[in-house]
Design a protein around this motif. Structure first.
Motif, PDB file in Angstrom:
ATOM      1  N   ALA A 199     -10.228   2.674   8.294  1.00 44.24           N
ATOM      2  CA  ALA A 199     -11.067   2.072   9.334  1.00 44.24           C
ATOM      3  C   ALA A 199     -10.534   0.722   9.792  1.00 44.24           C
ATOM      4  CB  ALA A 199     -12.501   1.921   8.810  1.00 44.24           C
ATOM      5  N   SER A 200      -9.323   0.360   9.379  1.00 42.98           N
ATOM      6  CA  SER A 200      -8.596  -0.864   9.724  1.00 42.98           C
ATOM      7  C   SER A 200      -8.661  -1.917   8.626  1.00 42.98           C
ATOM      8  CB  SER A 200      -9.069  -1.503  11.041  1.00 42.98           C
ATOM      9  OG  SER A 200     -10.334  -2.142  10.873  1.00 42.98           O
ATOM     10  N   VAL A 201      -7.681  -2.819   8.654  1.00 42.76           N
ATOM     11  CA  VAL A 201      -7.668  -4.003   7.795  1.00 42.76           C
ATOM     12  C   VAL A 201      -7.530  -5.234   8.698  1.00 42.76           C
ATOM     13  CG1 VAL A 201      -6.843  -2.816   5.733  1.00 42.76           C
ATOM     14  CG2 VAL A 201      -5.178  -3.767   7.352  1.00 42.76           C
ATOM     15  N   TYR A 202      -7.367  -6.429   8.093  1.00 44.64           N
ATOM     16  CA  TYR A 202      -7.471  -7.674   8.858  1.00 44.64           C
ATOM     17  C   TYR A 202      -6.542  -7.776  10.069  1.00 44.64           C
ATOM     18  CZ  TYR A 202      -9.305  -8.998   4.239  1.00 44.64           C
ATOM     19  OH  TYR A 202      -9.962  -9.035   3.047  1.00 44.64           O
ATOM     20  N   ASP A 203      -5.275  -7.429   9.870  1.00 42.45           N
ATOM     21  CA  ASP A 203      -4.301  -7.619  10.951  1.00 42.45           C
ATOM     22  C   ASP A 203      -3.058  -6.814  10.630  1.00 42.45           C
ATOM     23  OD1 ASP A 203      -3.316  -9.448   8.827  1.00 42.45           O
ATOM     24  OD2 ASP A 203      -1.825  -9.906  10.350  1.00 42.45           O
ATOM     25  N   GLY A 204      -2.100  -6.809  11.538  1.00 44.93           N
ATOM     26  CA  GLY A 204      -0.884  -6.022  11.359  1.00 44.93           C
ATOM     27  C   GLY A 204      -0.068  -6.431  10.142  1.00 44.93           C
ATOM     28  N   GLY A 205      -0.069  -7.721   9.819  1.00 42.65           N
ATOM     29  CA  GLY A 205       0.690  -8.216   8.675  1.00 42.65           C
ATOM     30  C   GLY A 205       0.083  -7.750   7.363  1.00 42.65           C
ATOM     31  N   THR A 206      -1.232  -7.836   7.282  1.00 36.63           N
ATOM     32  CA  THR A 206      -1.927  -7.359   6.085  1.00 36.63           C
ATOM     33  C   THR A 206      -1.719  -5.859   5.943  1.00 36.63           C
ATOM     34  OG1 THR A 206      -3.582  -9.051   6.483  1.00 36.63           O
ATOM     35  CG2 THR A 206      -4.129  -7.372   4.857  1.00 36.63           C
ATOM     36  N   ALA A 207      -1.726  -5.140   7.067  1.00 30.93           N
ATOM     37  CA  ALA A 207      -1.513  -3.693   7.028  1.00 30.93           C
ATOM     38  C   ALA A 207      -0.145  -3.391   6.421  1.00 30.93           C
ATOM     39  CB  ALA A 207      -1.622  -3.101   8.429  1.00 30.93           C
ATOM     40  N   LEU A 208       0.865  -4.181   6.797  1.00 29.04           N
ATOM     41  CA  LEU A 208       2.212  -3.971   6.250  1.00 29.04           C
ATOM     42  C   LEU A 208       2.229  -4.231   4.745  1.00 29.04           C
ATOM     43  CD1 LEU A 208       5.021  -5.555   8.430  1.00 29.04           C
ATOM     44  CD2 LEU A 208       4.974  -3.277   7.435  1.00 29.04           C
ATOM     45  N   TYR A 209       1.587  -5.321   4.337  1.00 28.30           N
ATOM     46  CA  TYR A 209       1.539  -5.646   2.907  1.00 28.30           C
ATOM     47  C   TYR A 209       0.838  -4.533   2.137  1.00 28.30           C
ATOM     48  CZ  TYR A 209      -0.803  -7.402  -1.279  1.00 28.30           C
ATOM     49  OH  TYR A 209      -1.321  -7.521  -2.535  1.00 28.30           O
ATOM     50  N   GLU A 210      -0.297  -4.072   2.660  1.00 25.65           N
ATOM     51  CA  GLU A 210      -1.023  -3.011   1.968  1.00 25.65           C
ATOM     52  C   GLU A 210      -0.203  -1.728   1.929  1.00 25.65           C
ATOM     53  OE1 GLU A 210      -3.654  -3.200   0.191  1.00 25.65           O
ATOM     54  OE2 GLU A 210      -4.669  -5.048   0.801  1.00 25.65           O
ATOM     55  N   ALA A 211       0.562  -1.466   2.992  1.00 22.24           N
ATOM     56  CA  ALA A 211       1.423  -0.277   3.034  1.00 22.24           C
ATOM     57  C   ALA A 211       2.483  -0.363   1.941  1.00 22.24           C
ATOM     58  CB  ALA A 211       2.073  -0.151   4.409  1.00 22.24           C
ATOM     59  N   LEU A 212       3.043  -1.556   1.829  1.00 25.77           N
ATOM     60  CA  LEU A 212       4.070  -1.792   0.808  1.00 25.77           C
ATOM     61  C   LEU A 212       3.497  -1.545  -0.597  1.00 25.77           C
ATOM     62  CD1 LEU A 212       5.975  -5.164   0.944  1.00 25.77           C
ATOM     63  CD2 LEU A 212       5.013  -4.359  -1.154  1.00 25.77           C
ATOM     64  N   MET A 213       2.264  -2.033  -0.813  1.00 29.02           N
ATOM     65  CA  MET A 213       1.653  -1.844  -2.131  1.00 29.02           C
ATOM     66  C   MET A 213       1.317  -0.371  -2.381  1.00 29.02           C
ATOM     67  SD  MET A 213       1.957  -4.746  -3.424  1.00 29.02           S
ATOM     68  CE  MET A 213       1.130  -4.426  -4.978  1.00 29.02           C
ATOM     69  N   MET A 214       0.974   0.360  -1.309  1.00 31.30           N
ATOM     70  CA  MET A 214       0.759   1.811  -1.453  1.00 31.30           C
ATOM     71  C   MET A 214       2.033   2.464  -1.988  1.00 31.30           C
ATOM     72  SD  MET A 214      -1.198   2.718   2.148  1.00 31.30           S
ATOM     73  CE  MET A 214      -1.173   4.518   1.983  1.00 31.30           C
ATOM     74  N   ALA A 215       3.151   2.049  -1.407  1.00 33.46           N
ATOM     75  CA  ALA A 215       4.435   2.629  -1.804  1.00 33.46           C
ATOM     76  C   ALA A 215       4.775   2.271  -3.250  1.00 33.46           C
ATOM     77  CB  ALA A 215       5.542   2.141  -0.866  1.00 33.46           C
ATOM     78  N   VAL A 216       4.480   1.022  -3.634  1.00 28.22           N
ATOM     79  CA  VAL A 216       4.770   0.586  -5.006  1.00 28.22           C
ATOM     80  C   VAL A 216       3.938   1.400  -6.001  1.00 28.22           C
ATOM     81  CG1 VAL A 216       4.533  -1.353  -6.620  1.00 28.22           C
ATOM     82  CG2 VAL A 216       5.526  -1.729  -4.346  1.00 28.22           C
ATOM     83  N   ARG A 217       2.664   1.609  -5.662  1.00 29.30           N
ATOM     84  CA  ARG A 217       1.804   2.400  -6.558  1.00 29.30           C
ATOM     85  C   ARG A 217       2.274   3.844  -6.642  1.00 29.30           C
ATOM     86  NH1 ARG A 217      -2.345  -0.620  -4.053  1.00 29.30           N
ATOM     87  NH2 ARG A 217      -2.717   1.011  -2.539  1.00 29.30           N
ATOM     88  N   LYS A 218       2.620   4.391  -5.466  1.00 32.84           N
ATOM     89  CA  LYS A 218       2.995   5.803  -5.411  1.00 32.84           C
ATOM     90  C   LYS A 218       4.303   6.070  -6.151  1.00 32.84           C
ATOM     91  CE  LYS A 218       2.417   9.997  -3.558  1.00 32.84           C
ATOM     92  NZ  LYS A 218       1.212  10.796  -3.747  1.00 32.84           N
TER      93      LYS A 218
END
Lengths: 480, 126, 444
Positions: free
Chosen positions: C128-147
């Motif tokens: 449903a979205s996060v704060y901004d495009g930069g935060t989205a990138l950081y969260e994406a990166l952490m998704m990859a680290v977890r996966k």
């Protein structure tokens, strides 16, 4: 109700009439997408009607009492929207002040930030603020990063953060994401107990995160003692500002020894919650932590000109692309100017008055586990009723049928079947009475007609929804 | 009903040992506590665990819980049907709702028999 | 008092019910040693006075300049319907839809938003979205680290530097290794990135169009990442994505975007919108709110927050993220914006923006000493090199009424003469003409 996609007819025009050259004129076709995207195709009226109808399937503060505990759903003054919508603010490109000689083009905006930081400092007794965090939880993460920076700078080896069992779930999550182990301290009589704290406090503790009043709506009376205990091991005390609206004007967290604080402008300072955001979570710090605040920092020259200062070598860096949710900050700034010091204190007093009034009126109808003077909210429990098959959830749904938004339920976790009620200062006495009368009536139905409560709501666009089906089926988009 | 022929971990996994192969699931008690399961995260074949290591998780709408390896060994098979049908764990926790199979290294240690597990549940309920 | 309704009589009545004599009694637990040492705030003002004061402050901001600033944040036209609909109190004074029966409006709107951004980016799921495009990138990166349970991150230097510094700060306490692959004259170095991926790589982060405006096809690169079981993450630009090959078609695992260009004013940096989409395989790792479709007890279609077991109110310190909200009103603006423009309007806005940028590039590079920095295809933004320092030229032109763009030297050593220029459908040919003449004058 059909989705906007189901209402779409391919080829139907929206509201953009001008046409450019085909993209193939500029970009090779192998870099382009094929076919239709599947975005809505509807007339402007159809779009207006669709979203108007959707809005009518929502409760909001403007239309309903919304005593959602911990969320501070107070009235959002309309004029703040006018202020945030001034073209002099909305048209400002964020990189503008980073250009040489262009700082002069955004003096008004920089002044808003500078003034807001100073007002928040005075309200909370902190030394300096950053407005960059874009929500409360983002403020928490920033705060924990500041803790880490402080300890690293001091050469401290710290691995743990203490969080009370009554804390918001975001506290432990924020601490963990910043790389810390989370240690829970149990409450005694609803508040943090110094002996219980002593049992988990050691040299490896980086800090402790507290909400005060806590999520039970209770004031943490051992605060001065807790501050001393943490100082002894060079641990920092973090204030979760979710409940600042209960003490504003009565206590300043900086004065009593908190080192870091995040505020929720959308709670205490009345900016609209927007269906779940955007919020704003400014972070304030004591003097020794100022050097670690995120960059950029807004500063004032001797000639009165404002500028952005990036020269802070010990800063934790960038936690936002720019300066936070400026549009939200503007609304909070306007709200603070409107109320002034006296108005802010009155807001606090009346929030606490309303909560206690409701708590007392509910007495004898629903259990209130910590039945003493509360702050801006209190927690009731439907544990007794649950034994008869009517749970907190059923109370919530029955309240919806009465036209009220439900209180927060099943939080805090330390009260079974909890119902957390926060009326705020902006609701009149008739509304408070009406809600309590309805709640009492519902409590009486537990014995006479529990089935009706278990079937609620029946007056809204939908009845109870199958959450298991949603989680198993994972239908997250409107497939073509 | 706690099957007599199985072994149990205090963290509510059951184990059926046949030679050096152990089949693992979660108990009736565990699935009841969690409610309707919506997702089960399992390790991959080839992953190795020490007894007591976290090896996956189970989720319902309102709760989530880690699952721990009750034995030391290597995963040789996972119940792939659970990906689309997690409800099998609710329906038949000791049958079609099994989670995975281990090739055990050494003897299983610290596991309870049916009676011991029953006591453990009762202690937890108090 | 503003916004407090109680009369003195009512206050007395309420105090009597509580059983205390005064409001002060309610605060007795805050003992003297905890009272404020100061509370020196200004006196309250009337609504009119506040508005007047803020108008005066707004007027100190010079927003009458013609601007060619972009750098990831663009001044696209916002249809009037967006404000009119999203300012409805039922939407903007509601909170997170904890009670779905009373929040179907917000929930369905988010579901429609999820659908639209998923289609726009060619992916399978969205949150449903996060704060901004930069935060989205950081969260994406952490998704990859977890996966992947790996710790090495490959980043293209042509990824927005504003985001790269955010990623650096966010991850400073985590044990991650960043490998930054330099840009090549403003182009994303695909071969360099490919060579950097190995069996330890958790994620690959690229942007399309890149920070310099260059458009790429990353299909081969993502195939190479897949071969090493690394997660491919791309940061996109939603308006251009109506025309460009999608991240999904290129094989991305996660596609994120700054959604500001979908109906949000520039507003000095926020509130913005972090769009996050991914493949079905990654959805369990995705943070934040997600709305799903289901049925009610009567069998009617309805919407709820779903997959909540990932979140912090259940998982606490084991949650996928600490994010417990979304930019709901901004997501609502985005779906209303996309609906109001419609599929055709969205594509037209993108086409006109591209056309203007190409006209602009032609006019500017016709000036002696001005050359394109990037040689490949671009959309509505492009990088040029000037014969002199771009910072100084920017200052000169800004003083004369045109903000010519973003000087690349701020983030890229060696590109002190580089200027990043953006156009949108709002940029007129006349403005482009003035800009070109002014630049010519300044370089003479």
């Amino acid at each position: 109700m059909k989705t906007i996609f189901e209402k779409s007819v391919a080829g139907r025009e929206g509201c953009w009439p001008c046409e450019g050259l085909a993209e193939e004129a500029y970009i090779p076709t192998e870099l382009l997408r094929d076919g239709d995207i599947g975005l809505p195709s509807a007339s402007e009226l159809d779009v207006v009607r669709h979203f108007t109808k959707l809005s009518q399937r929502n409760m909001g503060v403007d239309g309903n009492f919304y005593p959602l505990g911990s969320c501070t759903m107070k009235y959002n003054p309309k004029f703040t929207e006018v202020v945030a919508g001034l073209p002099g603010f909305t048209r400002l490109h964020p990189v503008l002040p980073q250009l040489q000689g262009a700082g002069g083009l955004c003096q008004g905006a920089l002044e808003v930030m500078y003034e807001t930081e100073h007002l928040l400092s005075e309200i909370t007794g902190m030394h300096a603020y950053t407005l960059h965090p874009m929500a409360g939880a983002h403020g928490e993460l920033t705060g924990v990063m500041l803790m880490a920076a402080y300890h690293k700078d001091r050469g401290n080896k710290k691995t743990k953060i203490i969080v009370p069992d009554s804390a918001h779930g975001t506290n432990p999550a924020s601490a963990a994401i910043a790389g810390y182990d989370v240690v829970t301290v149990e409450s005694v009589n609803g508040i943090v107990d110094p002996d219980a704290l002593a049992a988990v406090l050691d040299d490896e503790v980086a800090g402790m995160m507290m909400t005060c009043p806590n999520t039970l709506g209770l004031f943490e009376t051992h605060l001065p003692k807790i501050v001393k205990m943490l100082r002894k091991v060079d641990a920092l005390l973090y204030y979760d500002g979710a409940n600042l609206n209960a003490i504003m004007g009565k206590m300043r967290v900086g004065d009593v020894g908190f080192d870091i604080v995040h505020l929720n402008l959308h709670k205490t300072f009345a900016t609209p919650h927007g269906g779940g955001g955007p919020g704003s979570g400014p972070v304030g710090v004591c003097e020794k932590l100022k050097q670690f605040l995120p960059i950029s920092r807004v500063a004032k020259q001797e000639d009165g000109q404002f500028y952005l200062d990036y020269n802070h070598p010990k800063s934790i860096g960038y936690i936002a692309p720019f300066y936070g949710n400026f549009g939200v900050v503007l609304k909070a700034y306007a709200y603070i100017l409107r109320l002034g010091g006296v108005g802010l204190t009155r807001a606090t007093e009346n929030a606490v008055l309303a909560a206690n009034y409701m708590r007392k009126r509910l007495d004898g109808h629903l259990e209130v586990p910590y039945d003493r003077i509360c702050m801006h909210e209190f927690v009731a429990s439907a544990a007794d009723q649950a034994k008869k098959g009517v749970r907190a959830l059923d109370f919530a749904k029955a309240l919806l049928d009465k036209g009220h938004h439900a209180p927060t339920i099943y939080f805090p976790l330390i009260v079974p079947e909890s119902i957390m009620i926060e009326p705020t200062e902006t609701e009149n006495k008739e509304t408070l009475d009406h809600f309590i009368d309805d709640l009492i009536e519902i409590a009486q139905l537990v014995d006479t007609n529990p089935e009706a409560l278990q079937a609620a709501p029946v007056t809204l666009p939908v009845t109870r929804l199958d959450e298991t089906k949603a989680a198993r089926g994972m239908e997250l988009t409107d497939d073509l | 009903m706690i099957p007599e022929d199985l072994l149990y971990a205090k963290s509510h996994e059951w184990v059926m040992v046949e030679g050096d192969i152990a089949t693992v699931g979660i108990t009736q008690f565990a699935q009841e506590q969690l409610g309707d399961l919506t997702f089960i995260e399992l390790p991959e074949v080839g992953d190795a665990f020490e007894a007591g290591n976290e090896m996956g998780s189970v989720e319902s709408v309102k709760a989530a819980s880690e699952i721990y390896a009750p034995v030391t060994g290597e995963v040789i098979e996972v119940n792939e049907e659970l990906e689309d049908a997690p409800e099998k764990v609710n329906e038949e926790p000791y049958g079609d709702g099994w989670l995975l199979k281990f090739k055990i290294k050494g003897e299983p240690e610290g596991l309870l028999d049916a009676e011991g597990y029953a006591d453990a549940i009762n202690a937890e309920a108090d | 008092m503003p916004y407090v309704p109680h009369t003195e009589d009512e206050v007395r009545e309420m105090l009597a019910t509580i059983g205390v004599d005064s409001i002060a009694d309610l605060f007795a637990e805050i003992t003297d040693d905890m009272r404020p040492k100061s509370f020196d705030l200004p006196e309250g003002l009337s609504e009119m006075e506040v508005v007047t004061k803020l108008e005066a402050m707004a007027n100190k901001n010079a927003t009458d300049r013609t601007s060619f600033l972009g750098a990831g944040f663009y001044d696209h036209y916002i249809p009037a319907a967006v404000d009119a609909l999203t300012m409805r109190g039922e939407f903007y004074t509601a909170y997170t839809p904890y009670q779905p029966e009373a929040s179907q409006g917000t929930l369905q709107a988010i579901f429609e938003y999820q659908t639209a951004v998923t289609r726009l980016l060619g992916m399978e799921c969205a949150n449903a979205s996060v704060y901004d495009g930069g935060t989205a990138l950081y969260e994406a990166l952490m998704m990859a680290v977890r996966k992947t349970k790996r710790r090495k991150i490959i980043v293209s230097e042509a990824l927005n530097p504003i985001y790269r510094v955010m990623l650096e700060s966010y991850t400073s306490n985590l044990d991650l290794e960043f490998v930054t692959v330099p840009h090549k004259d403003g182009m994303t170095d695909i071969e360099g990135l490919k060579a950097a991926i190995d069996g330890e790589t958790a994620a690959l982060l690229v942007q399309n169009p890149n920070f310099f405006g260059s458009i790429n096809d990353f299909t081969e690169l993502f195939t190479a990442a897949k071969a090493q079981k690394a997660i491919s993450i791309v940061s996109s630009y939603p308006v251009l994505q109506t025309l460009l090959k999608t991240p999904g078609d290129m094989g991305a695992d996660i596609a994120v975007a700054e959604g500001q260009s979908l109906g949000l004013p520039l507003s000095f940096g926020g509130p913005y919108l972090g769009i996050m989409t991914c493949t079905k395989k990654m959805v369990r790792q995705m943070p934040g709110r997600i709305v799903g479709r289901t049925v009610d007890s009567e069998g009617r279609t309805g919407y709820v927050l779903t997959l909540q077991a990932r979140e912090q109110h259940i998982r606490r310190q084991k949650a996928t993220s600490n994010i417990c909200s979304n930019q709901s009103l901004c997501a609502l603006r985005a779906i209303v914006h996309m609906s109001a423009l419609g599929e055709l309007g969205m594509k037209r806005a993108a086409r006109v923006s591209i056309e203007r940028a190409h006209i602009c590039a032609d006019r500017l590079t016709a000036i002696d000493g001005v050359e394109m920095l990037t040689k490949g295809p671009f959309g509505n933004e492009f990088a040029i090199t000037l014969p002199v320092n771009a910072y100084e030229v920017t200052a000169k032109l800004t003083a004369r009424g045109v903000v010519p763009g973003f000087p690349l030297g701020r983030y890229y050593e060696g590109l002190e003469n580089g200027l990043l220029v953006a156009c949108t459908e709002k940029t007129s040919e006349e403005q482009i003409g003035i800009f070109a003449e002014m630049l010519k004058g300044a370089l003479r």
